[in-house]
Design a protein around this motif. Structure first.
Motif, PDB file in Angstrom:
ATOM      1  N   ARG A 183     -16.580 -33.377   4.677  1.00  0.00           N
ATOM      2  CA  ARG A 183     -16.084 -33.119   6.037  1.00  0.00           C
ATOM      3  C   ARG A 183     -16.180 -34.368   6.894  1.00  0.00           C
ATOM      4  O   ARG A 183     -15.310 -34.633   7.719  1.00  0.00           O
ATOM      5  CB  ARG A 183     -16.887 -31.985   6.703  1.00  0.00           C
ATOM      6  CG  ARG A 183     -16.506 -30.618   6.243  1.00  0.00           C
ATOM      7  CD  ARG A 183     -17.132 -29.507   7.082  1.00  0.00           C
ATOM      8  NE  ARG A 183     -18.219 -29.899   7.937  1.00  0.00           N
ATOM      9  CZ  ARG A 183     -19.485 -29.510   7.796  1.00  0.00           C
ATOM     10  NH1 ARG A 183     -19.831 -28.710   6.803  1.00  0.00           N
ATOM     11  NH2 ARG A 183     -20.416 -29.894   8.640  1.00  0.00           N
ATOM     12  N   HIS A 188     -13.326 -36.659   5.979  1.00  0.00           N
ATOM     13  CA  HIS A 188     -12.070 -36.081   6.474  1.00  0.00           C
ATOM     14  C   HIS A 188     -11.925 -36.272   7.978  1.00  0.00           C
ATOM     15  O   HIS A 188     -10.801 -36.380   8.480  1.00  0.00           O
ATOM     16  CB  HIS A 188     -11.985 -34.594   6.120  1.00  0.00           C
ATOM     17  CG  HIS A 188     -11.621 -34.344   4.697  1.00  0.00           C
ATOM     18  ND1 HIS A 188     -10.327 -34.230   4.272  1.00  0.00           N
ATOM     19  CD2 HIS A 188     -12.398 -34.203   3.589  1.00  0.00           C
ATOM     20  CE1 HIS A 188     -10.316 -34.019   2.967  1.00  0.00           C
ATOM     21  NE2 HIS A 188     -11.556 -34.004   2.527  1.00  0.00           N
ATOM     22  N   GLU A 224      -5.137 -39.921   5.936  1.00  0.00           N
ATOM     23  CA  GLU A 224      -4.811 -39.416   4.596  1.00  0.00           C
ATOM     24  C   GLU A 224      -4.827 -40.537   3.555  1.00  0.00           C
ATOM     25  O   GLU A 224      -5.374 -40.372   2.471  1.00  0.00           O
ATOM     26  CB  GLU A 224      -3.463 -38.700   4.602  1.00  0.00           C
ATOM     27  CG  GLU A 224      -3.480 -37.371   5.330  1.00  0.00           C
ATOM     28  CD  GLU A 224      -4.472 -36.369   4.765  1.00  0.00           C
ATOM     29  OE1 GLU A 224      -4.577 -36.243   3.526  1.00  0.00           O
ATOM     30  OE2 GLU A 224      -5.172 -35.721   5.566  1.00  0.00           O
ATOM     31  N   LEU A 269      -8.378 -41.682   2.984  1.00  0.00           N
ATOM     32  CA  LEU A 269      -9.117 -40.652   2.264  1.00  0.00           C
ATOM     33  C   LEU A 269      -8.846 -40.737   0.760  1.00  0.00           C
ATOM     34  O   LEU A 269      -9.773 -40.665  -0.052  1.00  0.00           O
ATOM     35  CB  LEU A 269      -8.751 -39.271   2.806  1.00  0.00           C
ATOM     36  CG  LEU A 269      -9.609 -38.113   2.344  1.00  0.00           C
ATOM     37  CD1 LEU A 269     -11.066 -38.308   2.744  1.00  0.00           C
ATOM     38  CD2 LEU A 269      -9.089 -36.810   2.922  1.00  0.00           C
ATOM     39  N   ARG A 313      -8.479 -40.480  13.065  1.00  0.00           N
ATOM     40  CA  ARG A 313      -7.424 -40.398  12.056  1.00  0.00           C
ATOM     41  C   ARG A 313      -6.110 -41.050  12.487  1.00  0.00           C
ATOM     42  O   ARG A 313      -5.251 -41.318  11.659  1.00  0.00           O
ATOM     43  CB  ARG A 313      -7.207 -38.944  11.657  1.00  0.00           C
ATOM     44  CG  ARG A 313      -8.448 -38.379  10.954  1.00  0.00           C
ATOM     45  CD  ARG A 313      -8.336 -36.911  10.641  1.00  0.00           C
ATOM     46  NE  ARG A 313      -7.154 -36.546   9.894  1.00  0.00           N
ATOM     47  CZ  ARG A 313      -7.034 -36.589   8.568  1.00  0.00           C
ATOM     48  NH1 ARG A 313      -8.043 -36.990   7.832  1.00  0.00           N
ATOM     49  NH2 ARG A 313      -5.919 -36.217   7.985  1.00  0.00           N
TER      50      ARG A 313
END
Length: 132
Positions: free
Chosen positions: A25, A28, A33, A36, A79
């Protein structure tokens, strides 16, 4: 013209503790993306390399947020700021969504440098105005 400078140093052991406490988590929350996917590849081969990758991205995003003067306030989010690498290996900032629009509307360009050593990751960011 330079509009901001940001720097950050991150204790890799702190990132490792966050991963142990919160699991994936945490990754994330911090990583885009593309980041990750890279983190998962590195972690699969050598877990400590994955931890250091996450620490450098965390540090670079902190340095960038300081250089633009927002800290972690909208439109800056973990992000929406991605730290990628050119084919030469040089790190570059790739922005997404409202942060990209905000940044480009000001005519800014960012330069980022990241490094890590066993226990620490450090980053330095310079943001300049190119519309002068």
């Amino acid at each position: 013209m330079i509009v901001g400078i940001g720097t950050d140093i991150c204790d890799v052991r702190r990132i490792e503790a966050s991963l142990e406490r919160h699991g994936e988590r945490f990754a994330h929350k911090v990583l885009s993306e593309a980041e990750l996917a890279q983190w998962q590849r590195r972690s699969a081969r050598w877990p400590q390399r994955g931890v250091r990758y996450l620490a450098t991205r965390f540090s670079a995003k902190e340095a960038f947020s300081k250089a633009i003067g927002l800290g972690m306030r909208m439109p800056m989010t973990w992000r929406s700021c991605e730290i990628a690498n050119l084919s030469s290996g040089a790190p570059v900032i790739v922005l997404h969504g409202p942060l990209k629009e905000w940044f480009e509307s000001r005519g800014y360009r960012a330069h980022i440098s990241v490094t890590d050593e066993t226990d620490y990751a450090a980053s330095f960011c310079v943001v300049e105005s190119v519309d002068q």
